[in-house]
Design a protein around this motif. Sequence first.
Motif, PDB file in Angstrom:
ATOM      1  N   GLU A 451       0.835  -1.196   0.000  1.00  9.89           N
ATOM      2  CA  GLU A 451       0.000   0.000   0.000  1.00  9.89           C
ATOM      3  C   GLU A 451       0.879   1.258   0.000  1.00  9.89           C
ATOM      4  OE1 GLU A 451       0.973  -0.886   4.221  1.00  9.89           O
ATOM      5  OE2 GLU A 451       0.307  -2.068   2.494  1.00  9.89           O
ATOM      6  N   PRO A 452       0.382   2.373  -0.536  1.00  7.13           N
ATOM      7  CA  PRO A 452       1.180   3.606  -0.582  1.00  7.13           C
ATOM      8  C   PRO A 452       1.286   4.275   0.793  1.00  7.13           C
ATOM      9  CG  PRO A 452      -0.625   3.626  -2.197  1.00  7.13           C
ATOM     10  CD  PRO A 452      -0.901   2.521  -1.232  1.00  7.13           C
ATOM     11  N   LEU A 453       2.216   5.205   0.887  1.00 12.81           N
ATOM     12  CA  LEU A 453       2.289   6.145   2.000  1.00 12.81           C
ATOM     13  C   LEU A 453       1.771   7.489   1.507  1.00 12.81           C
ATOM     14  CD1 LEU A 453       5.833   5.289   3.396  1.00 12.81           C
ATOM     15  CD2 LEU A 453       3.654   4.850   4.559  1.00 12.81           C
ATOM     16  N   PHE A 454       1.054   8.225   2.383  1.00 14.86           N
ATOM     17  CA  PHE A 454       0.446   9.492   1.992  1.00 14.86           C
ATOM     18  C   PHE A 454       0.828  10.596   2.978  1.00 14.86           C
ATOM     19  CE2 PHE A 454      -2.385   6.073   0.624  1.00 14.86           C
ATOM     20  CZ  PHE A 454      -2.677   6.404  -0.690  1.00 14.86           C
ATOM     21  N   TRP A 455       0.876  11.812   2.462  1.00 10.42           N
ATOM     22  CA  TRP A 455       1.128  12.979   3.300  1.00 10.42           C
ATOM     23  C   TRP A 455       0.293  14.161   2.833  1.00 10.42           C
ATOM     24  CZ3 TRP A 455       4.929   9.824   1.461  1.00 10.42           C
ATOM     25  CH2 TRP A 455       5.823   9.254   2.375  1.00 10.42           C
ATOM     26  N   ARG A 461       1.292  18.160  -0.696  1.00  8.12           N
ATOM     27  CA  ARG A 461       0.757  16.802  -0.806  1.00  8.12           C
ATOM     28  C   ARG A 461       1.814  15.858  -1.353  1.00  8.12           C
ATOM     29  NH1 ARG A 461      -3.775  17.750  -5.102  1.00  8.12           N
ATOM     30  NH2 ARG A 461      -2.036  18.914  -6.010  1.00  8.12           N
ATOM     31  N   ALA A 462       1.742  14.587  -0.939  1.00  7.85           N
ATOM     32  CA  ALA A 462       2.675  13.601  -1.491  1.00  7.85           C
ATOM     33  C   ALA A 462       2.117  12.201  -1.321  1.00  7.85           C
ATOM     34  CB  ALA A 462       4.048  13.700  -0.818  1.00  7.85           C
ATOM     35  N   VAL A 471       4.237  14.373  -5.855  1.00  4.16           N
ATOM     36  CA  VAL A 471       4.342  15.442  -4.867  1.00  4.16           C
ATOM     37  C   VAL A 471       3.882  16.754  -5.487  1.00  4.16           C
ATOM     38  CG1 VAL A 471       6.775  15.848  -5.454  1.00  4.16           C
ATOM     39  CG2 VAL A 471       5.912  16.591  -3.224  1.00  4.16           C
ATOM     40  N   SER A 472       3.275  17.604  -4.657  1.00  2.66           N
ATOM     41  CA  SER A 472       2.943  18.957  -5.100  1.00  2.66           C
ATOM     42  C   SER A 472       3.172  19.930  -3.957  1.00  2.66           C
ATOM     43  CB  SER A 472       1.491  19.052  -5.587  1.00  2.66           C
ATOM     44  OG  SER A 472       0.586  19.009  -4.507  1.00  2.66           O
ATOM     45  N   ALA A 473       3.608  21.128  -4.298  1.00  2.00           N
ATOM     46  CA  ALA A 473       3.904  22.161  -3.304  1.00  2.00           C
ATOM     47  C   ALA A 473       2.818  23.226  -3.339  1.00  2.00           C
ATOM     48  CB  ALA A 473       5.268  22.781  -3.591  1.00  2.00           C
ATOM     49  N   PHE A 474       2.327  23.591  -2.158  1.00  2.00           N
ATOM     50  CA  PHE A 474       1.337  24.661  -2.037  1.00  2.00           C
ATOM     51  C   PHE A 474       2.046  26.007  -2.222  1.00  2.00           C
ATOM     52  CE2 PHE A 474      -1.071  27.732   0.485  1.00  2.00           C
ATOM     53  CZ  PHE A 474      -2.366  27.493   0.049  1.00  2.00           C
ATOM     54  N   ALA A 476       1.095  26.187  -5.580  1.00  2.00           N
ATOM     55  CA  ALA A 476       1.016  25.827  -6.999  1.00  2.00           C
ATOM     56  C   ALA A 476       0.084  24.642  -7.226  1.00  2.00           C
ATOM     57  CB  ALA A 476       2.407  25.496  -7.531  1.00  2.00           C
ATOM     58  N   ASN A 477       0.147  23.655  -6.314  1.00  4.34           N
ATOM     59  CA  ASN A 477      -0.753  22.493  -6.364  1.00  4.34           C
ATOM     60  C   ASN A 477      -0.665  21.729  -7.681  1.00  4.34           C
ATOM     61  OD1 ASN A 477      -1.741  23.085  -3.781  1.00  4.34           O
ATOM     62  ND2 ASN A 477      -3.335  24.422  -4.594  1.00  4.34           N
ATOM     63  N   LYS A 478       0.508  21.692  -8.271  1.00  8.53           N
ATOM     64  CA  LYS A 478       0.695  20.968  -9.527  1.00  8.53           C
ATOM     65  C   LYS A 478       1.495  19.699  -9.253  1.00  8.53           C
ATOM     66  CE  LYS A 478       2.260  21.521 -14.298  1.00  8.53           C
ATOM     67  NZ  LYS A 478       2.863  22.444 -15.301  1.00  8.53           N
ATOM     68  N   TRP A 479       0.959  18.557  -9.662  1.00  8.03           N
ATOM     69  CA  TRP A 479       1.611  17.290  -9.390  1.00  8.03           C
ATOM     70  C   TRP A 479       2.939  17.168 -10.133  1.00  8.03           C
ATOM     71  CZ3 TRP A 479       0.291  14.912  -5.281  1.00  8.03           C
ATOM     72  CH2 TRP A 479      -1.036  14.747  -4.884  1.00  8.03           C
ATOM     73  N   GLU A 480       3.940  16.676  -9.415  1.00  8.18           N
ATOM     74  CA  GLU A 480       5.229  16.322  -9.985  1.00  8.18           C
ATOM     75  C   GLU A 480       5.480  14.850  -9.679  1.00  8.18           C
ATOM     76  OE1 GLU A 480       8.209  18.946  -8.352  1.00  8.18           O
ATOM     77  OE2 GLU A 480       6.780  20.614  -8.332  1.00  8.18           O
ATOM     78  N   LEU A 481       6.154  14.162 -10.577  1.00 10.19           N
ATOM     79  CA  LEU A 481       6.386  12.723 -10.433  1.00 10.19           C
ATOM     80  C   LEU A 481       7.887  12.433 -10.490  1.00 10.19           C
ATOM     81  CD1 LEU A 481       5.054   9.839 -10.324  1.00 10.19           C
ATOM     82  CD2 LEU A 481       5.282   9.821 -12.833  1.00 10.19           C
ATOM     83  N   TYR A 482       8.365  11.658  -9.508  1.00 10.53           N
ATOM     84  CA  TYR A 482       9.787  11.318  -9.455  1.00 10.53           C
ATOM     85  C   TYR A 482       9.986   9.823  -9.237  1.00 10.53           C
ATOM     86  CZ  TYR A 482      10.295  16.341  -8.962  1.00 10.53           C
ATOM     87  OH  TYR A 482      10.227  17.695  -9.199  1.00 10.53           O
ATOM     88  N   ASP A 483      11.017   9.311  -9.866  1.00 12.42           N
ATOM     89  CA  ASP A 483      11.456   7.924  -9.689  1.00 12.42           C
ATOM     90  C   ASP A 483      12.509   7.939  -8.575  1.00 12.42           C
ATOM     91  OD1 ASP A 483      12.657   5.447  -9.746  1.00 12.42           O
ATOM     92  OD2 ASP A 483      13.208   5.505 -11.864  1.00 12.42           O
TER      93      ASP A 483
END
Length: 536
Positions: A451-455, A461-462, A471-474, A476-483
């Motif tokens: 299961e995922p971890l959430f924040w 948000r992450a 992850v997204s930073a307030f 801006a609230n735009k989702w970013e995706l990282y490996d």
Amino acid sequence: MKRLLIGLLLVFLFNEGFGQTKKPNIVLIVVDDMGYSDLGSYGSEIHTPNLDRLASQGLRLKEFYNNAICAPTRASILTGQDQHQAGIGYFDLNLGLPEYQGYLNKKSVTLAEVLRQNGYSTLMSGKWHVGNDSTAWPNQRGFEKFYGVIGGGANYFDAKPMPLRGVPYPVTLVENNVRLHPADNSYYFTDEIGNHALKYLDEQNKTNRPFFLYLAFNAPHWPLQALPEDIAKYKGRYDIGWDSLRKERLERQVKLGIRDPRQTVAVRDAEVPNWESLTYDEKQLWKAKMEVFAAMVDRMDQNVGKLLAKLKELKKDDNTLIVFISDNGAPAENVAHGIRAGRNTGPVGTAGSFEAQGKNWSFVSNSPLRSFKGGLYEGGMSSPFIAWFPGKIKPNTQARGTVHLIDLAPTFYELAGAEYPKTFQGTAINPLPGRSLKGLFLKGEELQRPEPLFWELWGNRAIRKGKWKLVSAFPANKWELYDIENDRGETKNLAAENPQIVKSLSLEYLEWANKNNVVLDFNLINPRSALEIKMN
């Protein structure tokens, strides 16, 4: 009857420690605002021989997650719950909603409440920060003994109010519900936290019970104040500046095996200037700040050493689990709260100093990770993690993780043989969402977390699922995706290349947020004016 009595005696002796079911003592050490690379065993030049010894004789995790800031992290530590489920979705401010009430709720039991019901002595020394009202203080939430501060911070040489953006921040210093008013310059707070822990262990030794000790150091949280003899150890060490120091730490992390050289490191923060661009006077101030910061970490480690000596003296070191973490990454503030208030009355490091570490050095502290305390990039929410349990945890081992604060409670309960209640004092209790680390500790089994971890923190948000982190930073609230497996430094946003992964993970986040009553539009509850007068 004779055989029955002999059998009962043997069972008693077995359970009291002559067999393998002896309950372990548990020590949880938490430090405040210390970055991922600030221990010797994680790449630092700071002298931390006692924690480095625990690392060499125990387990280190490469990926351990907290909640990125003080109060929400402590809520999850103490209850094993998501911060919102524990009642501290934002901070120790009541925003009018149950998930954001600012103190631990009754449907989340604390480690102390559970372990005390299962035969443990419960001791705490240090920082509380999960409820200012006296009904929510440590002694009211399961701790038999407590010394420390109730709120978010304190001076290190006195208990006077803190200057916080021009508004006095009260310091509530307490021992077992009694307010304390020590004379100014009569103590150093880190030592007092350590000394009270030792005193409680001496007193507890008169019982035949196992103990749980929560040792929550305030160091190295702002303000930068340290003892002269500790500062003297680091004179001249930071003349090289943050650019060269970061390079040293990154190289040392590879040699230690704590960082894979194939993984990325965070790009230099835009607000961190080149060291050589500073004036002579600027360099003098900045290197003094890091000398004091190092001295604060050093003194904390000295107190860990005193704890280890006490455990050995009491002959309890061979049956004690110690876990060490930091509550969040190094902080972002560049200008100290006290300076804004015009309250600096002494040089950096002294009782009159209210200087902060600042982004320039925090960027080094969080190496190789991105960003700072309060943000949900890796630098804000990643901590060193050391677990030491002689004869149980294999020495000098490392594991990737991925582990979160919510995994501590089920681990402690399983190792202690403690029953987690369905109800407590007439209230139905939240189930535990985390996973026990017993297999990882005792058998080296990799933690399985399908299961995922959430924040969610302050609108940030992450979600972490497998190798992916969304992850997204307030604001801006735009989702970013990282490996994260290959890009721990979060240098390459893969969202545009993987729209289906973004969509899938964002839907899982939305489902989690609705289930946990997380406010989706942070602007609806954003208490910016209140934030200006709160300590973090």
